[in-house]
Write a protein that holds these residues in place. Structure first.
Motif, short mmCIF file in Angstrom:
data_model
loop_
_atom_site.label_atom_id
_atom_site.label_comp_id
_atom_site.label_asym_id
_atom_site.label_seq_id
_atom_site.Cartn_x
_atom_site.Cartn_y
_atom_site.Cartn_z
N ILE A 14 -21.20 8.83 25.49
CA ILE A 14 -22.25 9.68 26.06
C ILE A 14 -23.58 9.41 25.37
CG2 ILE A 14 -22.96 12.06 26.48
CD1 ILE A 14 -20.52 11.09 28.13
N ILE A 15 -23.53 9.22 24.05
CA ILE A 15 -24.75 8.92 23.30
C ILE A 15 -25.41 7.63 23.82
CG2 ILE A 15 -25.63 8.25 21.02
CD1 ILE A 15 -23.53 10.19 19.84
N LYS A 16 -24.60 6.64 24.14
CA LYS A 16 -25.14 5.37 24.64
C LYS A 16 -25.89 5.56 25.96
CE LYS A 16 -21.77 2.33 22.39
NZ LYS A 16 -20.60 1.43 22.58
N THR A 17 -25.45 6.50 26.77
CA THR A 17 -26.15 6.74 28.04
C THR A 17 -27.55 7.30 27.81
OG1 THR A 17 -25.36 9.03 28.36
CG2 THR A 17 -23.95 7.25 29.17
N GLN A 18 -27.77 7.93 26.67
CA GLN A 18 -29.07 8.53 26.36
C GLN A 18 -30.05 7.51 25.78
OE1 GLN A 18 -29.30 11.96 27.38
NE2 GLN A 18 -27.42 11.07 28.21
N GLU A 19 -29.55 6.32 25.50
CA GLU A 19 -30.38 5.28 24.91
C GLU A 19 -31.01 4.35 25.95
OE1 GLU A 19 -30.71 4.31 21.03
OE2 GLU A 19 -31.03 6.35 21.71
N VAL A 20 -30.74 4.63 27.22
CA VAL A 20 -31.25 3.76 28.28
C VAL A 20 -32.78 3.86 28.37
CG1 VAL A 20 -31.22 3.30 30.75
CG2 VAL A 20 -29.10 3.91 29.57
N LEU A 21 -33.29 5.10 28.33
CA LEU A 21 -34.72 5.33 28.39
C LEU A 21 -35.27 5.63 27.00
CD1 LEU A 21 -34.96 7.61 31.56
CD2 LEU A 21 -35.46 5.17 31.42
N LYS A 22 -36.45 5.11 26.70
CA LYS A 22 -37.06 5.33 25.39
C LYS A 22 -38.36 6.11 25.47
CE LYS A 22 -34.09 2.86 22.91
NZ LYS A 22 -33.26 3.45 21.85
N GLN A 23 -38.90 6.26 26.66
CA GLN A 23 -40.21 6.89 26.81
C GLN A 23 -40.12 8.13 27.70
OE1 GLN A 23 -43.08 5.75 25.25
NE2 GLN A 23 -41.75 4.27 24.22
N ALA A 24 -41.13 8.96 27.62
CA ALA A 24 -41.21 10.13 28.49
C ALA A 24 -41.48 9.70 29.93
CB ALA A 24 -42.31 11.07 28.01
N SER A 25 -41.02 10.48 30.88
CA SER A 25 -41.23 10.19 32.30
C SER A 25 -42.62 10.65 32.73
CB SER A 25 -40.17 10.92 33.13
OG SER A 25 -40.36 12.32 33.01
N ASP A 26 -43.00 10.30 33.94
CA ASP A 26 -44.32 10.69 34.44
C ASP A 26 -44.44 12.21 34.57
OD1 ASP A 26 -42.50 10.80 36.54
OD2 ASP A 26 -43.78 9.78 37.99
N PHE A 27 -43.37 12.89 35.00
CA PHE A 27 -43.48 14.35 35.13
C PHE A 27 -43.48 15.03 33.76
CE2 PHE A 27 -38.92 13.38 35.82
CZ PHE A 27 -38.31 14.19 34.87
N GLU A 28 -42.88 14.42 32.76
CA GLU A 28 -42.97 14.96 31.41
C GLU A 28 -44.39 14.80 30.86
OE1 GLU A 28 -38.42 14.46 29.72
OE2 GLU A 28 -39.71 12.68 29.82
N MET A 29 -45.01 13.66 31.13
CA MET A 29 -46.40 13.45 30.72
C MET A 29 -47.31 14.47 31.41
SD MET A 29 -46.18 11.08 28.49
CE MET A 29 -47.94 10.83 28.21
N PHE A 30 -47.00 14.80 32.65
CA PHE A 30 -47.74 15.82 33.39
C PHE A 30 -47.66 17.16 32.66
CE2 PHE A 30 -47.03 19.31 36.52
CZ PHE A 30 -48.28 19.35 37.11
#
Length: 245
Positions: A14-30
């Motif tokens: 499960i931890i490995k699945t969380q390592e796919v993305l490293k940056q915030a998404s566009d809606f998080e930046m919003f």
């Protein structure tokens, strides 16, 4: 296989699945931008609930340039991986990591300029009393005029999910606060979860003391930005921004 929340997030697969993305998404930046505009002061101290492996922390640090970040998660293994990432990103000196349950984080008062509950962490908190406790803890640790931002799973999305919750809502007079409960999880594991609708999320934020509440589904968010989001194939999560008076 049905397992409990903490056991689920301690698993290496499960931890490995969380390592796919490293940056915030566009809606998080919003949401970051919204919180910055609302506060009208430097966002210098930030509390992150449900940080996982730290996916969004680098973006938060880059955007706000804070002097203090406190990131917590219920999973010891997630925090261990998060600490590795923080060193890699060279932000370990400003970031304190904590292993602990968000319902118990209530020892500080008015200490933070921003609180985040991202990664749909609240989806994995099936009891309303615990979700309210986390919202109230967030309220307590925020400074006046500071903001809470976050994401939750939405009852409206793919046809199967939407119809499932429409049926449950027909029996809300019996199910009460359990209407949004549903097993969630992935990689062959099922964990007890909760899916919000917009009305219920706004209610829980208001009960916890927050004002100036904005809630958007991802479908609504992308429409605001003249983009198309297919809720039939996406999560269509709810994003929220709320401020402490």
């Amino acid at each position: 296989m049905k397992i409990e929340n903490k056991d689920f997030w301690e698993k290496d697969t499960i931890i490995k699945t969380q390592e796919v993305l490293k940056q915030a998404s566009d809606f998080e930046m919003f949401m970051f931008e919204k919180a910055k505009i609302r506060y009208q002061s430097k966002v210098d101290s930030i509390k992150i609930f449900g940080c996982g492996t730290g996916r969004e922390i680098e973006s938060i640090a880059d955007f706000y340039q804070p002097s203090r970040i406190v990131a917590s998660d219920i999973s010891e293994n997630m925090i261990s991986k998060c600490q590795e990432n923080l060193k890699l990103w060279n932000i370990d000196s400003i970031t304190e990591t904590v292993v602990g349950d968000a319902t118990l984080y209530n020892k500080e008062n008015g200490a933070f300029d921003l609180v985040t509950i991202l990664n749909s962490m609240l989806t994995y908190v099936p009891l309303r009393k615990n979700r309210l406790t986390i919202f109230k803890n967030s309220f307590q640790i925020l400074k006046p005029k500071a903001t809470l931002i976050g994401t939750v799973h939405n009852q409206v999305g793919s046809p199967a999910k939407t119809y499932y919750f429409k049926l449950r809502n027909l029996f809300s007079f019996i199910l009460g606060e359990r209407t949004g409960n549903r097993n969630t999880g992935f990689n062959g594991f099922k964990v007890p979860g909760y899916y919000y609708n917009k009305k219920g999320l706004i209610k829980d934020l208001k009960v916890s003391g927050f004002e100036n509440i904005e809630v958007y589904s991802l479908e609504e968010y992308y429409k605001l930005h003249n983009a198309v989001y297919n809720r039939k194939t996406g999560y269509n999560n709810l994003i929220f921004i709320a401020t402490k008076p």
